[in-house]
Design a protein around this motif. Sequence first.
Motif, PDB file in Angstrom:
ATOM      1  N   VAL A  83       9.882  -6.161 -50.361  1.00 45.56           N
ATOM      2  CA  VAL A  83       9.383  -7.077 -49.453  1.00 45.56           C
ATOM      3  C   VAL A  83      10.754  -8.331 -50.248  1.00 45.56           C
ATOM      4  O   VAL A  83      10.286  -9.098 -51.306  1.00 45.56           O
ATOM      5  CB  VAL A  83       7.866  -7.070 -49.740  1.00 45.56           C
ATOM      6  CG1 VAL A  83       7.585  -8.372 -49.188  1.00 45.56           C
ATOM      7  CG2 VAL A  83       7.668  -5.985 -49.207  1.00 45.56           C
ATOM      8  N   PRO A  84      11.012  -9.734 -48.632  1.00 46.02           N
ATOM      9  CA  PRO A  84      11.195 -10.715 -49.676  1.00 46.02           C
ATOM     10  C   PRO A  84       9.580 -10.958 -49.709  1.00 46.02           C
ATOM     11  O   PRO A  84       8.836 -11.445 -49.108  1.00 46.02           O
ATOM     12  CB  PRO A  84      11.915 -11.002 -47.939  1.00 46.02           C
ATOM     13  CG  PRO A  84      11.904 -10.067 -47.223  1.00 46.02           C
ATOM     14  CD  PRO A  84      10.853  -8.530 -47.931  1.00 46.02           C
ATOM     15  N   PHE A  85      10.360 -12.559 -50.776  1.00 48.20           N
ATOM     16  CA  PHE A  85       9.175 -13.442 -50.852  1.00 48.20           C
ATOM     17  C   PHE A  85       8.974 -13.875 -49.677  1.00 48.20           C
ATOM     18  O   PHE A  85       7.828 -14.760 -49.741  1.00 48.20           O
ATOM     19  CB  PHE A  85      10.073 -14.297 -52.183  1.00 48.20           C
ATOM     20  CG  PHE A  85      10.231 -13.768 -53.227  1.00 48.20           C
ATOM     21  CD1 PHE A  85       9.398 -13.078 -53.662  1.00 48.20           C
ATOM     22  CD2 PHE A  85      11.508 -13.848 -53.933  1.00 48.20           C
ATOM     23  CE1 PHE A  85       9.405 -12.540 -55.685  1.00 48.20           C
ATOM     24  CE2 PHE A  85      11.715 -13.855 -55.170  1.00 48.20           C
ATOM     25  CZ  PHE A  85      10.762 -12.424 -55.638  1.00 48.20           C
ATOM     26  N   ALA A  86       9.717 -14.528 -48.793  1.00 48.65           N
ATOM     27  CA  ALA A  86       8.997 -15.315 -47.308  1.00 48.65           C
ATOM     28  C   ALA A  86       8.077 -14.120 -46.822  1.00 48.65           C
ATOM     29  O   ALA A  86       7.168 -15.811 -45.792  1.00 48.65           O
ATOM     30  CB  ALA A  86      10.082 -15.381 -45.947  1.00 48.65           C
ATOM     31  N   ARG A  87       8.077 -13.522 -46.711  1.00 49.77           N
ATOM     32  CA  ARG A  87       7.125 -12.207 -46.698  1.00 49.77           C
ATOM     33  C   ARG A  87       5.939 -11.888 -46.551  1.00 49.77           C
ATOM     34  O   ARG A  87       5.173 -11.039 -46.587  1.00 49.77           O
ATOM     35  CB  ARG A  87       7.579 -10.544 -45.735  1.00 49.77           C
ATOM     36  CG  ARG A  87       9.140 -11.484 -44.740  1.00 49.77           C
ATOM     37  CD  ARG A  87       8.352 -11.605 -43.349  1.00 49.77           C
ATOM     38  NE  ARG A  87      10.126 -11.960 -43.211  1.00 49.77           N
ATOM     39  CZ  ARG A  87      10.757 -13.074 -42.228  1.00 49.77           C
ATOM     40  NH1 ARG A  87      10.462 -14.420 -42.240  1.00 49.77           N
ATOM     41  NH2 ARG A  87      11.883 -12.817 -41.669  1.00 49.77           N
ATOM     42  N   ILE A  88       5.767 -12.930 -47.942  1.00 44.69           N
ATOM     43  CA  ILE A  88       4.684 -12.743 -48.952  1.00 44.69           C
ATOM     44  C   ILE A  88       3.558 -12.848 -48.351  1.00 44.69           C
ATOM     45  O   ILE A  88       3.823 -14.591 -48.709  1.00 44.69           O
ATOM     46  CB  ILE A  88       5.075 -12.184 -50.407  1.00 44.69           C
ATOM     47  CG1 ILE A  88       5.542 -11.171 -50.749  1.00 44.69           C
ATOM     48  CG2 ILE A  88       3.202 -12.614 -50.993  1.00 44.69           C
ATOM     49  CD1 ILE A  88       5.708 -11.732 -52.803  1.00 44.69           C
ATOM     50  N   SER A 135       6.802 -17.387 -53.126  1.00 44.87           N
ATOM     51  CA  SER A 135       6.256 -16.803 -51.738  1.00 44.87           C
ATOM     52  C   SER A 135       6.470 -18.334 -51.022  1.00 44.87           C
ATOM     53  O   SER A 135       7.135 -18.700 -50.203  1.00 44.87           O
ATOM     54  CB  SER A 135       5.311 -16.083 -51.814  1.00 44.87           C
ATOM     55  OG  SER A 135       3.942 -16.973 -52.141  1.00 44.87           O
ATOM     56  N   ARG A 136       5.966 -19.251 -51.658  1.00 47.02           N
ATOM     57  CA  ARG A 136       6.135 -20.697 -51.422  1.00 47.02           C
ATOM     58  C   ARG A 136       7.145 -21.049 -51.281  1.00 47.02           C
ATOM     59  O   ARG A 136       7.006 -21.952 -50.166  1.00 47.02           O
ATOM     60  CB  ARG A 136       4.907 -21.841 -51.784  1.00 47.02           C
ATOM     61  CG  ARG A 136       3.373 -20.967 -51.945  1.00 47.02           C
ATOM     62  CD  ARG A 136       3.074 -22.262 -52.637  1.00 47.02           C
ATOM     63  NE  ARG A 136       2.721 -22.123 -54.069  1.00 47.02           N
ATOM     64  CZ  ARG A 136       1.897 -21.437 -54.958  1.00 47.02           C
ATOM     65  NH1 ARG A 136       1.194 -20.806 -54.865  1.00 47.02           N
ATOM     66  NH2 ARG A 136       2.322 -21.716 -56.416  1.00 47.02           N
TER      67      ARG A 136
END
Length: 457
Positions: free
Chosen positions: A392-397, A447-448
Amino acid sequence: MSERPAAETAVGGPVGGPGGAEPKQRLHPLTPLLKGARALVVIIAALSWQTLGSLGLGWFAAIVVAALIGYVVLSAVSWYFTGYQVVGRELRIHEGLVFRRTRAIPLERLQAVEVVRPLLAQLTGLAELRLEVVGGGKTEAPLAFLTVAESRALRERLLVLAGKASAAAHTEPVAGEAPAPHVPHERPIHAVTNRDLLISQLLTPQTLLLPFGVAFVVVQFAFEATWSFIAIASTLTAMAGVVLQPVRRILADWNFRLAHQDDALRLRGGLLETRSQTVPLNRLQAVGATWPLLWRGKRWLRLRAHVAGIAAPNAGDDAGGGRLLPVGDPETARRVLAEALPGVTLDGIEFTPTPRRARWLHPIEWRVLGAGMTDQVVAHRQGVLTRQVLVVPFARIQSVRVHRGPLQRRLGLATVYADTAGGPSVAARDRDLNEAWALAATLAERSRAARSVPAAH
């Protein structure tokens, strides 16, 4: 999806295009007959073998014909009062005889448009358009059936209006003329050979156990002379259900091709039912890799994309939407994953195992469980017989949570979940408590930071 009274159609909503709101379009006239033929199998299956045995072939056939005629008549009435039109940034679908209803689908919620051609549609030169929208638990408003040219032109137009395709490539049609389908440039990535696909599905437990099932039926029939036709047919039907999943995968992934087009991945394949699906890269939530036990001798694996707004397939069956690689070697998987998640490789993720005391919770699997991070993604590893990795990419969390059950509290362990929007969650299972809290803080921070950076696609 929203519902509106039909009276709003004439005056509600923005004007679609320079020539005003376009007229309502009907589906193809052969639609009732194709739907009736498709319903024939369902009708026969609903009546079952027991009905055939109790009524006899004549009455059974009469019931089937009567039910089929009734269904075709209802389909014809439904077709006559069904239509669609694009008004501004909405796709409106009108239907209903006594109670008129208009479904308005905002195109900004549109995630993918899939062109599907079942066998009968292929024989008649028709196709079905299936829409996937944000938050949809199933396919929205399937338009069945249209001609192939109409379905492709409408698909491209909807994607352009939804902002999922290059607007520069779209030309507004002249009033009174049909829009010309736009064919964007595609860059082929990979094509799965049908030989590998067949071998991969032969190397499944269902297929390997099939000869034993056939032998059982033969032996029972040889020693039990009282076996009736109904008993034999029911046994064969049960055996067919066992091998249904491998057969479905072969039919769905036949001639599978993957290409890159306009910041999206194009997936095509199918034997009896051909499918053409677009997966926007900016909606990609996660990528799952699976190594079935019987494939490990060939070092094969499969990849699946989890996309926001696209209905997930049935549990345990990833045939159908979302597959990126039905079967392939590590080098092919590396090339496909580089297109879906640039800069990410499965070999580049270093997994940290669980503490030894986690064996009390997972006596067999604890050696396999692991979690890892890179600069772009977080991932977990699990499975003994069938090895699985979820990336999972961090941007999708969307959220991070820490879970502790009673036994975990006693052992000083915790599980960290990184949740996506409507997709799967990465689970760093049974980590040391201090490690779990530190991991949760790191995931929240990354993620932020990732969401604050403009997307590359």
